[in-house]
Write an enzyme that holds these catalytic residues in place. Sequence first.
Site, PDB file in Angstrom:
ATOM      1  N   GLY A  14       0.886  -1.574   0.059  1.00  0.00           N
ATOM      2  CA  GLY A  14      -0.211  -0.083  -0.310  1.00  0.00           C
ATOM      3  C   GLY A  14       0.798   1.141  -0.033  1.00  0.00           C
ATOM      4  N   ASP A  32       0.732   3.268   4.431  1.00  0.00           N
ATOM      5  CA  ASP A  32      -0.451   4.503   3.760  1.00  0.00           C
ATOM      6  C   ASP A  32      -1.348   4.266   4.605  1.00  0.00           C
ATOM      7  OD1 ASP A  32      -1.383   1.546   4.493  1.00  0.00           O
ATOM      8  OD2 ASP A  32      -1.910   1.387   2.366  1.00  0.00           O
ATOM      9  N   ASP A  37      -5.494   1.662  10.710  1.00  0.00           N
ATOM     10  CA  ASP A  37      -7.278   1.268  10.521  1.00  0.00           C
ATOM     11  C   ASP A  37      -7.153   1.208  12.030  1.00  0.00           C
ATOM     12  OD1 ASP A  37      -9.799   0.777  10.322  1.00  0.00           O
ATOM     13  OD2 ASP A  37      -9.984  -0.576   8.967  1.00  0.00           O
ATOM     14  N   LYS A  96      -7.680   6.957  10.032  1.00  0.00           N
ATOM     15  CA  LYS A  96      -8.481   5.998  10.346  1.00  0.00           C
ATOM     16  C   LYS A  96      -8.284   6.897  11.927  1.00  0.00           C
ATOM     17  CE  LYS A  96     -10.310   3.616   6.721  1.00  0.00           C
ATOM     18  NZ  LYS A  96     -10.831   2.660   6.173  1.00  0.00           N
ATOM     19  N   PHE A 102     -14.368   3.273   3.834  1.00  0.00           N
ATOM     20  CA  PHE A 102     -13.221   2.735   2.960  1.00  0.00           C
ATOM     21  C   PHE A 102     -12.677   3.735   1.913  1.00  0.00           C
ATOM     22  CE2 PHE A 102     -11.631  -0.463   0.590  1.00  0.00           C
ATOM     23  CZ  PHE A 102     -10.693  -1.202   1.120  1.00  0.00           C
ATOM     24  N   ASP A 141      -6.079  -0.363  -2.231  1.00  0.00           N
ATOM     25  CA  ASP A 141      -6.432  -0.867  -3.308  1.00  0.00           C
ATOM     26  C   ASP A 141      -8.085  -1.210  -2.041  1.00  0.00           C
ATOM     27  OD1 ASP A 141      -5.205  -3.209  -0.955  1.00  0.00           O
ATOM     28  OD2 ASP A 141      -5.733  -4.266  -1.758  1.00  0.00           O
ATOM     29  N   ARG A 196      -4.594   0.682  -6.839  1.00  0.00           N
ATOM     30  CA  ARG A 196      -3.709   1.254  -6.617  1.00  0.00           C
ATOM     31  C   ARG A 196      -2.921   2.282  -7.071  1.00  0.00           C
ATOM     32  NH1 ARG A 196      -2.172  -1.627  -2.651  1.00  0.00           N
ATOM     33  NH2 ARG A 196      -2.536  -3.847  -2.019  1.00  0.00           N
TER      34      ARG A 196
HETATM   35  P1  IMP Z   1      -5.046  -2.332  10.366  1.00  0.00           P
HETATM   36  O1  IMP Z   1      -4.091  -3.712  10.626  1.00  0.00           O
HETATM   37  O2  IMP Z   1      -6.918  -2.243  10.238  1.00  0.00           O
HETATM   38  O3  IMP Z   1      -4.760  -0.886  11.272  1.00  0.00           O
HETATM   39  O4  IMP Z   1      -4.537  -2.048   8.806  1.00  0.00           O
HETATM   40  C1  IMP Z   1      -3.988  -1.402   8.567  1.00  0.00           C
HETATM   41  C2  IMP Z   1      -4.407  -2.153   7.075  1.00  0.00           C
HETATM   42  O5  IMP Z   1      -5.568  -2.330   6.348  1.00  0.00           O
HETATM   43  C3  IMP Z   1      -3.224  -0.886   5.781  1.00  0.00           C
HETATM   44  O6  IMP Z   1      -2.369  -0.805   5.397  1.00  0.00           O
HETATM   45  C4  IMP Z   1      -4.258  -1.294   4.704  1.00  0.00           C
HETATM   46  O7  IMP Z   1      -3.379  -1.790   3.860  1.00  0.00           O
HETATM   47  C5  IMP Z   1      -5.465  -1.904   4.981  1.00  0.00           C
HETATM   48  N1  IMP Z   1      -6.719  -0.406   5.068  1.00  0.00           N
HETATM   49  C6  IMP Z   1      -7.230  -0.460   6.016  1.00  0.00           C
HETATM   50  N2  IMP Z   1      -8.299   0.705   5.724  1.00  0.00           N
HETATM   51  C7  IMP Z   1      -8.500   1.092   4.302  1.00  0.00           C
HETATM   52  C8  IMP Z   1      -8.920   1.157   3.587  1.00  0.00           C
HETATM   53  O8  IMP Z   1      -9.874   2.575   3.281  1.00  0.00           O
HETATM   54  N3  IMP Z   1      -8.454   1.430   2.116  1.00  0.00           N
HETATM   55  C9  IMP Z   1      -7.617   0.347   1.843  1.00  0.00           C
HETATM   56  N4  IMP Z   1      -7.130  -0.445   2.565  1.00  0.00           N
HETATM   57  C10 IMP Z   1      -7.575  -0.070   4.005  1.00  0.00           C
HETATM   58 MG    MG Z   2      -2.443  -3.142   2.376  1.00  0.00          MG
END
Ligand code: IMP
Ligand code: MG
Length: 177
Positions: free
Chosen positions: A45, A101, A104, A132, A153, A160, A166
């Site tokens: 990402g 990137d 979340d 986020k 999202f 992606d 992407r």
């Molecule tokens: P986390 O482990 O929940 O913090 O997720 C992080 C990963 O999920 C990021 O590195 C992104 O690759 C993916 N991700 C989280 N939110 C989004 C989104 O809104 N669009 C696309 N990819 C996302």
């Molecule tokens: Mg990712």
Amino acid sequence: MPIPREKWKILYSRERIAEEIRRLGKEISRDYSQRDILLVGVLKGSFLFVADLIREISVPTMIDFVRLASYGSGTQSSGIIEFRKELEMPIKGRDVIIVEDIIDSGYTLEALYNKLLLQDPRSLKICSLIDKRIRREVNIEADYVGMTMDDGFIIGYGLDYNEHYRNLPDIYTVEGF
Ligand code: IMP
Ligand code: MG
């Protein structure tokens, strides 16, 4: 299944993205004056973000990449993180900045942060293009943040949906995801 075009809504234009990255580059260059930086990009990402950010940093900077994936596809992170590519450079004694990137739930970064910390870097910080914040499930914060967004999202500029989109130069929210 592709996301119908009428569901895309622009959230961050390429100009806004570039502006925030210039600011981040300045902040990092200021904070790390007299030092060498090792950026650790989180694939896939962050590939565009790293490429743009490194050109806005004016202090000596090296780069390496890791590849992480959280199980499950679609829009939900599972919390189970798989390391698909390890660091190639030693980080012991180095000033390291993880470049991500988007944060979340925070599970991905938490796993990576704790893993890198064990390798004894001189310092370890986090730079994320997008935060986020209200979605966070673990206690992890970025030191450098481009934009903070609400729930939803997004796709584009490296981000992606099932490996698509992407390549979009701007970032869009997609409704109903
Ligand atoms: P986390 O482990 O929940 O913090 O997720 C992080 C990963 O999920 C990021 O590195 C992104 O690759 C993916 N991700 C989280 N939110 C989004 C989104 O809104 N669009 C696309 N990819 C996302
Ligand atoms: Mg990712």
